[in-house]
Design an enzyme around this catalytic site. Structure first.
Site, mmCIF file in Angstrom:
data_model
loop_
_atom_site.group_PDB
_atom_site.id
_atom_site.type_symbol
_atom_site.label_atom_id
_atom_site.label_comp_id
_atom_site.label_asym_id
_atom_site.label_seq_id
_atom_site.Cartn_x
_atom_site.Cartn_y
_atom_site.Cartn_z
ATOM 1 N N ASP A 1 -26.549 -15.025 3.848
ATOM 2 C CA ASP A 1 -25.934 -14.532 2.616
ATOM 3 C C ASP A 1 -26.144 -13.015 2.520
ATOM 4 O OD1 ASP A 1 -25.383 -16.127 -0.311
ATOM 5 O OD2 ASP A 1 -25.746 -13.941 -0.322
ATOM 6 N N HIS B 1 -4.719 2.009 9.374
ATOM 7 C CA HIS B 1 -4.394 1.751 10.784
ATOM 8 C C HIS B 1 -3.148 2.517 11.239
ATOM 9 C CE1 HIS B 1 -1.405 -1.193 9.402
ATOM 10 N NE2 HIS B 1 -0.928 -1.206 10.611
ATOM 11 N N HIS C 1 -0.155 4.115 4.047
ATOM 12 C CA HIS C 1 0.505 4.365 5.338
ATOM 13 C C HIS C 1 1.643 5.390 5.226
ATOM 14 C CE1 HIS C 1 -1.799 0.936 6.318
ATOM 15 N NE2 HIS C 1 -0.890 -0.005 6.181
HETATM 16 C C1 BG6 Z 1 -0.568 -3.651 6.431
HETATM 17 C C2 BG6 Z 1 0.066 -4.315 5.242
HETATM 18 O O1 BG6 Z 1 -1.467 -2.656 6.018
HETATM 19 O O2 BG6 Z 1 0.450 -3.042 7.216
HETATM 20 C C3 BG6 Z 1 1.118 -5.316 5.685
HETATM 21 O O3 BG6 Z 1 -0.932 -4.974 4.479
HETATM 22 C C4 BG6 Z 1 2.120 -4.678 6.609
HETATM 23 O O4 BG6 Z 1 1.786 -5.890 4.556
HETATM 24 C C5 BG6 Z 1 1.393 -3.957 7.736
HETATM 25 O O5 BG6 Z 1 2.955 -5.695 7.134
HETATM 26 C C6 BG6 Z 1 2.355 -3.192 8.621
HETATM 27 O O6 BG6 Z 1 1.682 -2.665 9.709
HETATM 28 P P1 BG6 Z 1 2.251 -2.782 11.170
HETATM 29 O O7 BG6 Z 1 1.246 -2.109 12.026
HETATM 30 O O8 BG6 Z 1 2.391 -4.236 11.465
HETATM 31 O O9 BG6 Z 1 3.575 -2.101 11.125
#
Ligand code: BG6
Length: 466
Positions: A85, A168, A230
């Protein structure tokens, strides 16, 4: 700032979805491509043992990218597991024991942000946070105030330079390529401003719905899921000033200036839509007012960009899956040849998915007596989108202490400041049919500078990975 390599990789939330979809494949890739050779310790509260975690790693790789036998075997040999935990000091004591001689661990918090404080406290009290790096995932708060609170919580235990916030998109090759193309070629910089650019539009289209993520998605919506983070990073890469210096903050400093210059969105700058059928997705509230499509008009208050509108749209259940930016250049000051030339004729097109393309749109003469022409696009660059999956690149960078591709607290706060005024259903929500480009109102938003140019997908394109 230490730039020594981390000497252990800990991931908390080891039995969760993120580990399954991203972390195991990234680790296998790092072992295969970079000879990653550190103790890898999974932590979770699942009642599992190490063999179960190893079985999960195998399943994960089978489903996400495939097994590379030598790297997989190495991964298994490096893998350790601590079950417990997060509120229990014993869990962290055991983690410290598993860390052995490691002095500079990296802790990846692949857990909900609501657990960050508890876990950070546990790591600190057990000595696991000493000289450590920490990796965290979005969402970084739910609004400006909660993002600031989260920042303060993390700063209690970790210095800013040791916090690696993953967006990312920043780990994507085509997103990096925007900066490279802009700043490795001196021909673009002189025209990259309000004197030559008429407008910019960015489309992030997905032809699928929210799938099994109804509950998560219904708490965020398109604006917070992909635009505030993003897409704003893409806007920044397209419009920031050239970085000076070479340290990890050189790019982030210029980005921070740019983000600060973006005018907070007003209600007239936004159109929200929801695809028909969204409300019956499992986990979605029956009368949900959350958007699955959003279009915004961004304005940058700087000498370089004043008066250049930047339109961004993102949505689920659109006709294709593709992310593309279109930089539209100004028209000739007069139509020398009396032609009706399409608005987007002179452009630069930067496609980030499904393939990576940089194209330059120009007008060429049609052979013959008349001075008339047609639009052609010169492809400067075109290839498959991701050589290295973003998580592999980002986790490799974090373990080396290279923070350039990670977001920073001031950047996160600026991103929230941009969207804060339009959050909380303050703008209308329009329904749209799945498989269309969102509600009609999105076309009205861009009417003065449009139309939207839809990304085109060529069937069986060898460069396009779905
Ligand atoms: C994520 C979102 O951060 O990015 C998703 O939560 C989205 O909803 C995704 O589909 C898109 O990322 P990629 O790399 O698949 O284009």
């Amino acid at each position: 700032m230490t730039t020594l390599h981390s000497d252990a990789f800990v991931f908390l939330g080891a039995t969760g979805d993120l580990a399954n979809k991203q972390i195991f494949p990234a680790l296998q890739g790092l072992i295969r491509d970079e000879g990653f050779n550190l103790p890898i310790i999974g932590v979770a509260k699942a009642g599992w043992n190490l063999d179960q975690l190893k079985a999960r790693a195998k399943e994960s790789l089978e489903q996400h990218g495939g097994i590379n036998q030598p790297a997989f075997e190495k991964l298994l040999s490096l893998l350790r597991y601590v079950d417990g935990d997060y509120g229990d000091a014993g869990t962290f004591a055991q983690l410290r024991t598993e860390l052995g001689n490691a002095e500079r661990p990296l802790h990846y918090l692949a857990i909900p942000p609501s657990l960050f404080e508890l876990v950070a406290e546990g790591l600190a009290a057990s000595g696991c946070s000493k000289n450590a790096r920490v990796v965290v995932e979005k969402p970084f708060g739910r609004d400006l105030a909660s993002a600031q609170e989260l920042g303060q919580t993390l700063h209690k235990y970790f210095a800013e330079e040791n916090i690696f916030r993953i967006d990312h998109y920043l780990g994507k090759e085509p997103v990096q390529n925007i900066l490279y193309t802009r700043f490795a070629n001196p021909i673009f910089e002189p025209i990259w401003n309000r004197d030559h650019i008429r407008s910019i539009q960015i489309t992030m289209a997905e032809d699928f719905g929210v799938q099994d993520r109804g509950k998560f998605y219904d708490e965020v919506g398109a604006l917070l899921d992909v635009v505030q983070n993003h897409m704003m990073q893409v806007v920044a890469n397209l419009t920031m000033d050239p970085p000076t210096g070479e340290d990890h903050d050189a790019v982030r400093d210029r980005k921070a200036e740019l983000m600060r210059a973006i005018r907070p969105l007003g209600q007239n700058d936004v159109v929200r839509g929801q695809y028909k059928g969204y409300r019956s997705v499992s986990g979605v509230a029956p009368g949900s007012l959350v958007e699955t499509f959003v279009a915004i008009k961004v304005q940058i208050e700087s000498w370089r960009w004043a008066g250049v509108p930047i339109y961004v749209r993102a949505g689920k259940m659109l006709p294709v899956t593709s992310t593309e930016a279109l930089i539209e250049f100004k028209r000739p000051p007069r139509e020398t040849f009396g032609e009706i030339v399409p608005a987007s004729s002179a452009h630069m097109r930067i496609r980030m998915s499904p393939d990576m393309t940089i194209g330059l749109g120009v007008r060429v003469k049609t052979p013959g007596e008349r001075m008339v022409g047609r639009d052609v696009e010169l492809e400067m660059h075109r290839r498959a989108a991701d050589d290295m999956p973003p998580y592999e690149r980002l986790l490799g960078d974090a373990s080396k202490g290279n923070s350039e591709l990670f977001s920073r607290q001031d950047l996160i706060e600026s991103q929230w400041r941009i969207v804060d005024p339009i959050m909380g259903n303050v703008t209308p929500l329009y329904p749209y049919e799945p498989g269309t480009w969102g509600p009609e109102e999105a076309h009205q938003l861009i009417a003065n500078d449009g139309p939207w140019v839809d990304p085109k997908i060529v069937e069986d394109d060898p460069c396009a990975k779905a």
